[in-house]
Write an enzyme that holds these catalytic residues in place. Structure first.
Site, PDB file in Angstrom:
ATOM      1  CE  LYS A 273     -65.036 -28.624   7.376  1.00 17.70           C
ATOM      2  NZ  LYS A 273     -65.058 -29.159   6.023  1.00 17.70           N
TER       3      LYS A 273
ATOM      4  CG  HIS B 283     -66.107 -35.551   8.474  1.00 13.14           C
ATOM      5  ND1 HIS B 283     -64.978 -36.173   8.043  1.00 13.14           N
ATOM      6  CD2 HIS B 283     -66.578 -34.940   7.475  1.00 13.14           C
ATOM      7  CE1 HIS B 283     -64.730 -35.747   7.004  1.00 13.14           C
ATOM      8  NE2 HIS B 283     -65.705 -35.181   6.790  1.00 13.14           N
TER       9      HIS B 283
END
Lengths: 418, 168
Positions: free
Chosen positions: A234, A132
């Site tokens: 998350k 990422h």
């Protein structure tokens, strides 16, 4: 590596949905089918109520107050840290768990505090092609500041790291940064050989656990990494709270990141003395309610059992791979391992040549929420040869009916664009 | 809730499947302008061949969603052969069609209190196929897709104006 587990409990996504108020929100048209948990998860009522109750009954700043509600705040904040530490098997939860704003800040902390102090011009660090942006750009910034050499493990056609190159690429590196689970492919990376290669070179391993920790039973000792970054939002927790776990001795040998209140033991006009762990890395008033909310999220996940969570996602991923392939055949490409036991519950798809944004827009009409675009992993998109994908990601509150809704909605894309 | 038929009109899908004026022009002499939406990765490259105050030719390349690509295709058909002033009027009309808020804020546009007519018409400007994009305003996230090529065009015309001030 994902464990093949004996079922110790089960997760019924359809039943759990009732714990997540937003999934029942009144809306025109079909019910909300939330398949974007890899971007951010929804929050169970238990987390929302814990945070409300804290604000309504105990709120005060931490670290300083000598009155009852301030002491309660201190206790609740400390308990949250312990819960989070135990959740990942931290040997010394009270010192090794640093609260940050998010995983991105955690990784920047490692780069700017540990990296800037321990790395020198010409040193090499090894990253991977599937990171990422948050585990790339902090290292780019550091590389510009110090003059570092950046190397990359590539991704093969099955969405796996090309570990054949590991020994060669790891030769002489000082740090290896790797995601434990790709946010695009779902690939669960085997940390064992990476940690071994790092040890052989005296390097440290920085794990990005943003996608892994919420979904897979995590034990930092078993993983063997030196730092692990992840984020609360998350894993059923609120936004604004991230975590950096680090080995105690490494954190002790790392200078502070941000300066300010709480992170000092003493301040004089000619200098300062940093505080003990973990406060050394927590300058200013921390996200107190968010930390307590994250603690409640951890309680919720542990009540389900992380083995059961992982088992549920393996089953549901298998169902999704099967359903999408059976119903859409050659029209659909699912990027990644396509092996439920070796990946997380996320499916990056391209549907013929329909642009992911168009696909997402069509799915939205059926109440199906997926993420479309490059998923903050542009180097990986280039490697896959696509401009973006539509990504459906699964969590505890999903079940087969959500996957069916996705498969059904995709037929509308077919009808519209072809 | 706005329906998909508001967004994906047949004429839009036609421009998406069969984009007009697709390709490149040698640059220079053509002016090359890039439009890029870092959020979604949509890319547009507009080539402008401006001759004596007229857009003699225009070509478009790039990749992205149906809205960004069809809008670029329609844009190319509308401004090709137009004068720079006419092209600017079309840009204003199209932006009005896309977002009354932007028109309101942009007091320099000289259109009074700014809100463009609901049909996006501007005196003397025929939007033609472009009117099909009107449904995009019901999907605010997609407005950026629709305006990407238009912003590139506007930038190109601005740069052209700097290089070759129009005769007084």
């Amino acid at each position: 590596m994902a464990r093949l587990i004996d079922r110790v409990g089960s997760v019924d996504g359809g039943l759990l949905r009732a714990d997540f108020p937003v999934l029942d929100r009144p809306r025109e048209g079909p019910r909300l089918v939330y398949l974007d948990s890899a971007s951010s998860s929804q929050k169970p009522r238990a987390v929302l109520e814990t945070m409300d109750a804290y604000y309504e009954s105990s709120y005060a700043n931490v670290h300083r107050g000598l009155y009852s509600i301030a002491e309660e705040s201190d206790r609740l904040f400390a308990e949250a840290r312990t819960k989070v530490g135990r959740f990942i098997g931290a040997p010394v939860p009270g010192r090794e768990v640093v609260f940050t704003k998010n995983a991105t800040e955690s990784l920047n902390l490692v780069a700017q505090a540990w990296g800037r102090h321990h790395l020198r011009e010409g040193d090499a660090i090894l990253l991977t092609e599937m990171e990422h942006h948050s585990n790339l750009v902090p290292w780019f910034i550091l590389a510009e500041q110090l003059g570092l050499e950046l190397r990359y493990l590539s991704v093969d056609d099955h969405g796996q790291l090309a570990l054949d190159d590991l020994e060669r690429l790891a030769d002489g590196v000082k740090l290896i940064g790797v995601t434990l689970m790709s946010n695009v492919l779902g690939t669960i990376n085997p940390l064992g050989p990476i940690v071994e290669a790092a040890r052989a070179n005296g390097a440290i391993v920085v794990g990005d656990g943003s996608q892994y920790v919420p979904h897979v039973p995590t034990d930092v000792t078993a993983l063997g990494c030196d730092f692990l970054a992840f984020t609360g939002h998350k894993m059923l927790g609120p936004t604004g709270i991230g975590v950096l776990w680090g080995r105690e001795e490494l954190l002790d040998a790392t200078p502070p990141f941000l300066g300010g209140g709480s992170m000092i033991r003493d301040v004089r006009l000619d200098g300062y003395e940093p505080n003990e762990l973990p406060w050394k890395f927590e300058a200013g008033t921390p996200p107190i309610a968010e930390a307590i909310g994250l603690g409640a999220a951890v309680d919720y996940l542990q009540a389900l059992g992380m083995d059961a969570v992982r088992g549920h996602e393996i089953d549901l991923t298998a169902y999704a791979l099967d359903t999408l392939t059976r119903r859409h055949g050659d029209a659909i490409v699912i990027h990644g391992p396509r092996e439920p036991c070796r990946q997380g519950g996320l499916l990056s798809i391209t549907y013929k040549d329909v642009h992911p944004h168009d696909l997402s827009q069509v799915l939205d009409q059926a109440g199906v929420c997926v993420r479309a675009g490059h998923h903050c992993a542009k180097p990986l998109m280039r490697r896959l040869g696509v401009s973006g994908t539509a990504r459906a990601s699964l969590y505890v509150y999903n079940d087969e009916s959500d996957v069916d809704a996705l498969a059904e909605a995709l037929t509308q894309a077919e009808a519209l664009f072809f | 809730m706005a329906g998909l038929e508001d967004l994906y009109r047949e004429i839009i899908l036609d421009h998406y499947r069969n984009p007009r004026n697709r390709g490149e022009l040698p640059s220079p002499p053509a002016r090359r302008v890039e439009g890029f939406n870092p959020l979604c990765g949509d890319e547009i490259v507009v080539y402008l061949d401006v001759d004596g105050g007229t857009i003699a030719d225009v070509k478009v390349t790039g990749q992205g969603c149906s809205i960004s690509q069809s809008s670029a295709s329609m844009m190319s058909t509308v401004v090709k052969g137009r004068s720079i002033d006419e092209a600017r009027a079309v840009i204003r009309a199209f932006k009005g069609l896309m977002s009354v808020h932007e028109a309101r804020l942009d007091s320099g546009d000289g259109d009074g209190n700014g809100a463009a007519p609901a049909d996006g018409t501007e005196p003397g400007v025929a939007l033609g196929d472009l009117a099909a994009l009107q449904g995009v305003v019901k999907f605010p996230v997609r407005i950026k897709c629709a305006t990407l090529s238009w912003n590139a065009l506007a930038q190109g015309l601005d740069e052209q104006g700097l290089d070759e001030p129009s005769p007084a």
